[in-house]
Each structure stands twice: as structure tokens, then as C-alpha cells.
Design a protein around this motif. Sequence first.
Motif, PDB file in Angstrom:
ATOM      1  N   PRO A  36      -7.000  11.577   3.349  1.00 11.21           N
ATOM      2  CA  PRO A  36      -6.563  12.193   3.856  1.00 11.21           C
ATOM      3  C   PRO A  36      -6.949  12.685   5.289  1.00 11.21           C
ATOM      4  CG  PRO A  36      -8.754  12.617   2.056  1.00 11.21           C
ATOM      5  CD  PRO A  36      -8.224  11.594   2.285  1.00 11.21           C
ATOM      6  N   PHE A  37      -6.092  12.653   6.498  1.00  7.37           N
ATOM      7  CA  PHE A  37      -6.859  13.343   6.913  1.00  7.37           C
ATOM      8  C   PHE A  37      -7.974  14.903   7.256  1.00  7.37           C
ATOM      9  CE2 PHE A  37      -2.817  11.791   9.472  1.00  7.37           C
ATOM     10  CZ  PHE A  37      -3.569  10.739  10.342  1.00  7.37           C
ATOM     11  N   GLY A  38      -8.710  14.908   7.604  1.00  6.08           N
ATOM     12  CA  GLY A  38      -9.671  16.214   7.712  1.00  6.08           C
ATOM     13  C   GLY A  38     -11.299  15.232   6.832  1.00  6.08           C
ATOM     14  N   GLY A  39     -10.730  14.613   5.837  1.00 10.55           N
ATOM     15  CA  GLY A  39     -12.161  13.816   4.847  1.00 10.55           C
ATOM     16  C   GLY A  39     -12.239  14.752   3.658  1.00 10.55           C
ATOM     17  N   GLY A  40     -12.384  14.693   2.883  1.00 13.46           N
ATOM     18  CA  GLY A  40     -12.337  14.701   1.636  1.00 13.46           C
ATOM     19  C   GLY A  40     -11.885  14.052   0.531  1.00 13.46           C
ATOM     20  N   PRO A  41     -12.473  13.955  -1.376  1.00 17.28           N
ATOM     21  CA  PRO A  41     -12.348  13.146  -1.863  1.00 17.28           C
ATOM     22  C   PRO A  41     -10.847  12.676  -2.250  1.00 17.28           C
ATOM     23  CG  PRO A  41     -12.412  15.474  -2.327  1.00 17.28           C
ATOM     24  CD  PRO A  41     -12.292  15.230  -1.137  1.00 17.28           C
ATOM     25  N   GLY A  42     -10.517  11.242  -2.957  1.00 16.88           N
ATOM     26  CA  GLY A  42      -9.046  10.960  -3.243  1.00 16.88           C
ATOM     27  C   GLY A  42      -8.919  10.614  -1.544  1.00 16.88           C
ATOM     28  N   MET A  43      -7.193  10.092  -3.066  1.00 14.51           N
ATOM     29  CA  MET A  43      -6.428  10.114  -1.756  1.00 14.51           C
ATOM     30  C   MET A  43      -5.211  10.358  -0.859  1.00 14.51           C
ATOM     31  SD  MET A  43      -8.255   6.878  -0.392  1.00 14.51           S
ATOM     32  CE  MET A  43      -6.624   5.229  -0.090  1.00 14.51           C
ATOM     33  N   VAL A  44      -3.584   9.863  -0.378  1.00 14.39           N
ATOM     34  CA  VAL A  44      -3.070  11.122  -1.126  1.00 14.39           C
ATOM     35  C   VAL A  44      -1.347  10.057  -0.231  1.00 14.39           C
ATOM     36  CG1 VAL A  44      -2.072  12.183   0.657  1.00 14.39           C
ATOM     37  CG2 VAL A  44      -4.022  12.518   0.708  1.00 14.39           C
ATOM     38  N   MET A  45      -0.715   9.886  -1.166  1.00 13.71           N
ATOM     39  CA  MET A  45       0.223   9.098  -1.030  1.00 13.71           C
ATOM     40  C   MET A  45       1.129   8.946   0.135  1.00 13.71           C
ATOM     41  SD  MET A  45       1.668   9.911  -5.339  1.00 13.71           S
ATOM     42  CE  MET A  45       2.571   7.947  -3.993  1.00 13.71           C
ATOM     43  N   LEU A  46       1.199   7.876   0.755  1.00 16.40           N
ATOM     44  CA  LEU A  46       2.089   8.111   1.815  1.00 16.40           C
ATOM     45  C   LEU A  46       3.311   8.712   1.993  1.00 16.40           C
ATOM     46  CD1 LEU A  46       0.380   4.345   3.372  1.00 16.40           C
ATOM     47  CD2 LEU A  46       0.584   6.469   3.639  1.00 16.40           C
ATOM     48  N   ALA A  47       3.993   9.278   3.434  1.00 16.20           N
ATOM     49  CA  ALA A  47       5.587   9.359   3.212  1.00 16.20           C
ATOM     50  C   ALA A  47       6.286   8.626   3.219  1.00 16.20           C
ATOM     51  CB  ALA A  47       5.855  10.954   4.433  1.00 16.20           C
ATOM     52  N   GLU A  48       6.117   7.182   3.764  1.00 17.49           N
ATOM     53  CA  GLU A  48       7.629   6.488   4.680  1.00 17.49           C
ATOM     54  C   GLU A  48       7.516   5.646   3.429  1.00 17.49           C
ATOM     55  OE1 GLU A  48       9.861   4.194   7.503  1.00 17.49           O
ATOM     56  OE2 GLU A  48       8.761   6.469   6.975  1.00 17.49           O
ATOM     57  N   PRO A  49       6.937   4.868   2.051  1.00 20.44           N
ATOM     58  CA  PRO A  49       7.120   4.246   1.208  1.00 20.44           C
ATOM     59  C   PRO A  49       8.437   5.103   0.055  1.00 20.44           C
ATOM     60  CG  PRO A  49       4.685   4.036   1.413  1.00 20.44           C
ATOM     61  CD  PRO A  49       5.145   4.687   2.083  1.00 20.44           C
ATOM     62  N   LEU A  50       7.591   6.320  -0.216  1.00 20.58           N
ATOM     63  CA  LEU A  50       8.157   7.133  -0.599  1.00 20.58           C
ATOM     64  C   LEU A  50       9.344   8.506  -0.319  1.00 20.58           C
ATOM     65  CD1 LEU A  50       5.933  10.302  -1.159  1.00 20.58           C
ATOM     66  CD2 LEU A  50       6.405   8.741  -3.605  1.00 20.58           C
ATOM     67  N   ALA A  51      10.019   7.830   1.406  1.00 25.39           N
ATOM     68  CA  ALA A  51      11.104   8.446   1.806  1.00 25.39           C
ATOM     69  C   ALA A  51      12.177   7.091   2.005  1.00 25.39           C
ATOM     70  CB  ALA A  51      10.508   8.992   3.467  1.00 25.39           C
ATOM     71  N   ARG A  68       1.308  -1.292   0.084  1.00 22.81           N
ATOM     72  CA  ARG A  68       0.146   0.451   0.098  1.00 22.81           C
ATOM     73  C   ARG A  68       0.763   0.720  -0.035  1.00 22.81           C
ATOM     74  NH1 ARG A  68      -5.281   0.481   3.524  1.00 22.81           N
ATOM     75  NH2 ARG A  68      -6.299   2.579   2.501  1.00 22.81           N
ATOM     76  N   ILE A  69       0.133   2.451  -0.838  1.00 15.26           N
ATOM     77  CA  ILE A  69       1.516   3.336  -1.346  1.00 15.26           C
ATOM     78  C   ILE A  69       0.444   4.791  -0.547  1.00 15.26           C
ATOM     79  CG2 ILE A  69       3.259   2.368  -2.230  1.00 15.26           C
ATOM     80  CD1 ILE A  69       0.456   4.427  -4.024  1.00 15.26           C
ATOM     81  N   ASP A  70      -1.144   4.580  -0.805  1.00 16.42           N
ATOM     82  CA  ASP A  70      -1.733   5.583  -0.220  1.00 16.42           C
ATOM     83  C   ASP A  70      -2.465   5.629   1.175  1.00 16.42           C
ATOM     84  OD1 ASP A  70      -2.963   4.047  -1.365  1.00 16.42           O
ATOM     85  OD2 ASP A  70      -4.513   5.130  -3.057  1.00 16.42           O
ATOM     86  N   ASP A  71      -3.265   6.418   1.419  1.00 16.25           N
ATOM     87  CA  ASP A  71      -4.612   6.135   2.460  1.00 16.25           C
ATOM     88  C   ASP A  71      -5.582   7.162   2.217  1.00 16.25           C
ATOM     89  OD1 ASP A  71      -5.854   5.089   4.378  1.00 16.25           O
ATOM     90  OD2 ASP A  71      -3.974   4.962   5.758  1.00 16.25           O
TER      91      ASP A  71
END
Length: 247
Positions: A53-68, A48-51
Motif C-alpha cells: 500500500p502507498f503510505g506504508g502499513g501492513p498487508g497488501m492491496v489488490m491491484l486495480a488493473e487485473p480487476l478491471a 501478480r494481483i497485489d502490491d
Amino acid sequence: MRFDVITLFPELFAPFLAAGVTRLAFESKLVDVRLWNLRDFAEGNYRRIDDRPFGGGPGMVMLAEPLAVCLEAVQGERADAAPVVLFSPVGDKLDHAGVAQWSASAGAILVCGRYEGIDQRFIDRHVDVQLSLGDFVLSGGEIPAMALLDAVARLQPGVLNDAGSHQEDSFNPALDGLLDCPHYTRPEVWRGVSAPAQLLSGHHAQIERWRRERRLEITARRRPELIAAARAAGRLAPADEAFLAKL
């Protein structure tokens, strides 16, 4: 020079790197491009590379850890401290001057985002430069990465068939930052329309003046701010100003 590309879709780059005149730059490693699949650095069975977003809203956000983790692997393999570039709508708009700087550099690490965006903490900690192609949004950073690689590759010595070709490109300082003029080739008459007589005259001074005037005309009509920039830099001759005054 070396460009490392962090992406979820490395397969998108295969045909790009193997086709066209810029292929020579990539195959010869004049512009060394190395692809890193972000999922190879994600944990769990699903990589998994996304989750959400905090605060709600549409779509997914890419995770920081795999990128780092991926970035650390790239940096561990490189011998230099390459800048980390993220393609983003908030970035500086890429232009000819920027491309020229990258083409003379040692390269960079290109991060191709996806979805709604990337966890800001990764950006704040690791990203050195943010770039944009313009005021529109793409599905990911892969197309901007290819655009940068293509623009950089064609400026490398020996890549284009004619070494002077890029000197007559639009935006090039050799053309005073103007747009390029129209081009014509054989036959002289195509479907009843003839190529401009000046280009067929064999008179070099007349040809160059025609091309200069067309560059001025097109730039004035399409991108007047480039005329203003050329004028401010003192790049326009009196003959140029006289021609512009007639438009």
C-alpha cells in the motif's frame, strides 16, 4: 438469473454449488453461477494481483488493473448491464429484504476482495453496491458471496421441497418480520423431555397461537428492535400486545 463471481479462489465454490438443496437451483441454471479466476487476467510470469500500500502499513492491496480487465471480460460476455457488487465491511448490511430483491433480479457481478483491500480507484469507478454480512471481518469475499447465492437460490420457485417453507423463515414479512418459533419432531418424548402439548393437540388454532406467542417471545428477548419495527408498521394485533405486556 446469472451471477458472475470474480475470485482468487474459484475452487472454494465447487463443493458449495454441488451440495444441499440449493444444488438444484445451480445445476438447473435457475441461478446461473459463473466463476472467474482473477489471476487469469493478471500480467507477468507470476500473475501478480497485489502490491504494497502507498503510505506504508501492513498487508497488501489488490491491484486495480487485473480487476478491471477481468470485469471488462465479464461484462463483454453478459447481455445485460449487471450491477457490480463488492463485499466489504463498509457495505450495507445484507438482510432479508435485500435478499428478496436480489432473488427477483437478473443477477449481478460479485467481486470477492482479499488481503487489506482493493485499490479504491477500482471501487470508485466500477462498484455499484457494497454489501456486508455484519460487523466483523473475513479473510475474503468468497463466504459472503456464497451466503448471498445460497439465500437467493432457496427463494427460487421449486428449489425447496415445500414451496411454502421460506414463508415461515425468520425475518420474512409473512411472519411480520419476527424470528421463527422453536420446532419439534418425533419422538414425542426425547430423553425425558416432551414436545409442547399444544403442538400435539391437533387443535390448529391453538397450535398457531402457540407458535405466534413463541415468535413474539423470542423476538422480544433476542431482537427487540424487530418488535419495535413490527409495531411501527402496525403488524401487531391487540392479542400480540397483550401477550408482550405479560413478558
